[in-house]
Motif scaffolding. Structure first.
Motif, PDB file in Angstrom:
ATOM      1  N   LEU A   1      28.480 -17.670  17.547  1.00  0.00           N
ATOM      2  CA  LEU A   1      27.681 -16.640  16.884  1.00  0.00           C
ATOM      3  C   LEU A   1      26.427 -16.242  17.672  1.00  0.00           C
ATOM      4  CD1 LEU A   1      27.927 -17.988  13.236  1.00  0.00           C
ATOM      5  CD2 LEU A   1      29.120 -16.012  14.206  1.00  0.00           C
ATOM      6  N   TYR A   2      26.094 -17.014  18.673  1.00  0.00           N
ATOM      7  CA  TYR A   2      24.919 -16.723  19.492  1.00  0.00           C
ATOM      8  C   TYR A   2      25.387 -16.036  20.772  1.00  0.00           C
ATOM      9  CZ  TYR A   2      20.377 -17.499  21.725  1.00  0.00           C
ATOM     10  OH  TYR A   2      19.153 -17.328  22.332  1.00  0.00           O
ATOM     11  N   PRO A   3      24.803 -14.894  21.116  1.00  0.00           N
ATOM     12  CA  PRO A   3      25.255 -14.141  22.293  1.00  0.00           C
ATOM     13  C   PRO A   3      25.130 -14.945  23.582  1.00  0.00           C
ATOM     14  CG  PRO A   3      23.742 -12.846  20.953  1.00  0.00           C
ATOM     15  CD  PRO A   3      23.705 -14.242  20.415  1.00  0.00           C
ATOM     16  N   LYS A   4      26.197 -14.939  24.380  1.00  0.00           N
ATOM     17  CA  LYS A   4      26.198 -15.667  25.653  1.00  0.00           C
ATOM     18  C   LYS A   4      25.780 -14.776  26.822  1.00  0.00           C
ATOM     19  CE  LYS A   4      29.929 -18.974  24.883  1.00  0.00           C
ATOM     20  NZ  LYS A   4      31.243 -19.382  25.342  1.00  0.00           N
ATOM     21  N   ASP A   5      26.332 -13.598  26.875  1.00  0.00           N
ATOM     22  CA  ASP A   5      26.178 -12.757  28.053  1.00  0.00           C
ATOM     23  C   ASP A   5      25.316 -11.523  27.814  1.00  0.00           C
ATOM     24  OD1 ASP A   5      27.902 -14.471  29.472  1.00  0.00           O
ATOM     25  OD2 ASP A   5      29.642 -13.464  28.609  1.00  0.00           O
ATOM     26  N   ASP A   6      24.600 -11.493  26.714  1.00  0.00           N
ATOM     27  CA  ASP A   6      23.756 -10.343  26.401  1.00  0.00           C
ATOM     28  C   ASP A   6      22.349 -10.855  26.106  1.00  0.00           C
ATOM     29  OD1 ASP A   6      22.413  -8.172  25.266  1.00  0.00           O
ATOM     30  OD2 ASP A   6      24.188  -7.453  24.196  1.00  0.00           O
ATOM     31  N   LEU A   7      21.507 -10.851  27.118  1.00  0.00           N
ATOM     32  CA  LEU A   7      20.156 -11.398  26.970  1.00  0.00           C
ATOM     33  C   LEU A   7      19.361 -10.688  25.887  1.00  0.00           C
ATOM     34  CD1 LEU A   7      19.183 -12.019  30.700  1.00  0.00           C
ATOM     35  CD2 LEU A   7      19.899 -13.687  28.982  1.00  0.00           C
ATOM     36  N   TRP A   8      19.546  -9.383  25.773  1.00  0.00           N
ATOM     37  CA  TRP A   8      18.813  -8.633  24.755  1.00  0.00           C
ATOM     38  C   TRP A   8      19.259  -9.045  23.353  1.00  0.00           C
ATOM     39  CZ3 TRP A   8      14.438  -6.407  24.346  1.00  0.00           C
ATOM     40  CH2 TRP A   8      14.164  -5.580  23.276  1.00  0.00           C
ATOM     41  N   ALA A   9      20.543  -9.163  23.123  1.00  0.00           N
ATOM     42  CA  ALA A   9      21.046  -9.607  21.821  1.00  0.00           C
ATOM     43  C   ALA A   9      20.578 -11.030  21.513  1.00  0.00           C
ATOM     44  CB  ALA A   9      22.573  -9.517  21.773  1.00  0.00           C
ATOM     45  N   ALA A  10      20.575 -11.901  22.520  1.00  0.00           N
ATOM     46  CA  ALA A  10      20.093 -13.272  22.322  1.00  0.00           C
ATOM     47  C   ALA A  10      18.609 -13.261  21.962  1.00  0.00           C
ATOM     48  CB  ALA A  10      20.334 -14.106  23.572  1.00  0.00           C
ATOM     49  N   ALA A  11      17.842 -12.395  22.609  1.00  0.00           N
ATOM     50  CA  ALA A  11      16.419 -12.289  22.294  1.00  0.00           C
ATOM     51  C   ALA A  11      16.208 -11.817  20.860  1.00  0.00           C
ATOM     52  CB  ALA A  11      15.725 -11.352  23.280  1.00  0.00           C
ATOM     53  N   ARG A  12      17.050 -10.925  20.394  1.00  0.00           N
ATOM     54  CA  ARG A  12      16.942 -10.435  19.008  1.00  0.00           C
ATOM     55  C   ARG A  12      17.248 -11.556  18.011  1.00  0.00           C
ATOM     56  NH1 ARG A  12      14.655  -5.407  18.315  1.00  0.00           N
ATOM     57  NH2 ARG A  12      15.426  -5.764  16.235  1.00  0.00           N
ATOM     58  N   VAL A  13      18.242 -12.382  18.322  1.00  0.00           N
ATOM     59  CA  VAL A  13      18.552 -13.536  17.472  1.00  0.00           C
ATOM     60  C   VAL A  13      17.365 -14.503  17.479  1.00  0.00           C
ATOM     61  CG1 VAL A  13      20.031 -15.552  17.173  1.00  0.00           C
ATOM     62  CG2 VAL A  13      21.053 -13.339  17.716  1.00  0.00           C
ATOM     63  N   ASP A  14      16.833 -14.779  18.670  1.00  0.00           N
ATOM     64  CA  ASP A  14      15.675 -15.678  18.780  1.00  0.00           C
ATOM     65  C   ASP A  14      14.491 -15.129  17.987  1.00  0.00           C
ATOM     66  OD1 ASP A  14      17.157 -17.336  20.399  1.00  0.00           O
ATOM     67  OD2 ASP A  14      16.219 -16.646  22.266  1.00  0.00           O
ATOM     68  N   GLU A  15      14.315 -13.825  18.031  1.00  0.00           N
ATOM     69  CA  GLU A  15      13.231 -13.181  17.296  1.00  0.00           C
ATOM     70  C   GLU A  15      13.344 -13.491  15.801  1.00  0.00           C
ATOM     71  OE1 GLU A  15      11.561  -8.769  17.607  1.00  0.00           O
ATOM     72  OE2 GLU A  15      13.608  -8.834  16.804  1.00  0.00           O
ATOM     73  N   LEU A  16      14.562 -13.435  15.275  1.00  0.00           N
ATOM     74  CA  LEU A  16      14.769 -13.738  13.862  1.00  0.00           C
ATOM     75  C   LEU A  16      14.526 -15.211  13.555  1.00  0.00           C
ATOM     76  CD1 LEU A  16      17.952 -11.604  13.242  1.00  0.00           C
ATOM     77  CD2 LEU A  16      15.651 -11.142  12.394  1.00  0.00           C
ATOM     78  N   LEU A  17      14.932 -16.081  14.473  1.00  0.00           N
ATOM     79  CA  LEU A  17      14.760 -17.516  14.246  1.00  0.00           C
ATOM     80  C   LEU A  17      13.294 -17.932  14.315  1.00  0.00           C
ATOM     81  CD1 LEU A  17      17.696 -18.985  16.369  1.00  0.00           C
ATOM     82  CD2 LEU A  17      17.535 -18.869  13.875  1.00  0.00           C
ATOM     83  N   GLU A  18      12.560 -17.311  15.202  1.00  0.00           N
ATOM     84  CA  GLU A  18      11.169 -17.710  15.407  1.00  0.00           C
ATOM     85  C   GLU A  18      10.275 -17.089  14.356  1.00  0.00           C
ATOM     86  OE1 GLU A  18      10.412 -20.052  17.510  1.00  0.00           O
ATOM     87  OE2 GLU A  18      12.337 -20.078  18.502  1.00  0.00           O
TER      88      GLU A  18
END
Length: 96
Positions: free
Chosen positions: A79-96
């Protein structure tokens, strides 16, 4: 892989994001929900990183902190993006 997620027995985001990721991916894990006395005993034993919950134990290794645990479970579940740094950053934004 042996997975134990340890957090109190109430629905709070600190562990729920990880529980949900594991459940959605049908990844078996032990959902440990200690009461106050069990937590005090765990804390006194010195096994908890930082002396607090939540903790995730995977094959005998522990990781602490809600966002780190959620990110690990998200990666494990796909469920966590592997190859899309921007999408991963958006997920991190929600978690933080």
């Amino acid at each position: 892989m042996q997975i134990r997620l340890v957090y109190f027995d109430f629905p709070f985001w600190r562990a729920e994001a990880s529980r949900i990721a594991l459940h959605l991916a049908e990844i078996p894990f032990e959902d440990v929900r200690p009461d106050r006395e069990s937590f005090r005993a765990l804390k006194a034993s010195g096994v908890l990183p930082y002396g607090q919950l939540p903790v995730l134990e995977v094959d005998g290794q522990m990781v602490a902190q809600s966002a780190g645990i959620a990110r690990f479970c998200g990666q494990l579940s796909g469920l966590y993006p592997k190859d899309d740094l921007w999408a991963a950053a958006r997920v991190d934004e929600l978690l933080e």
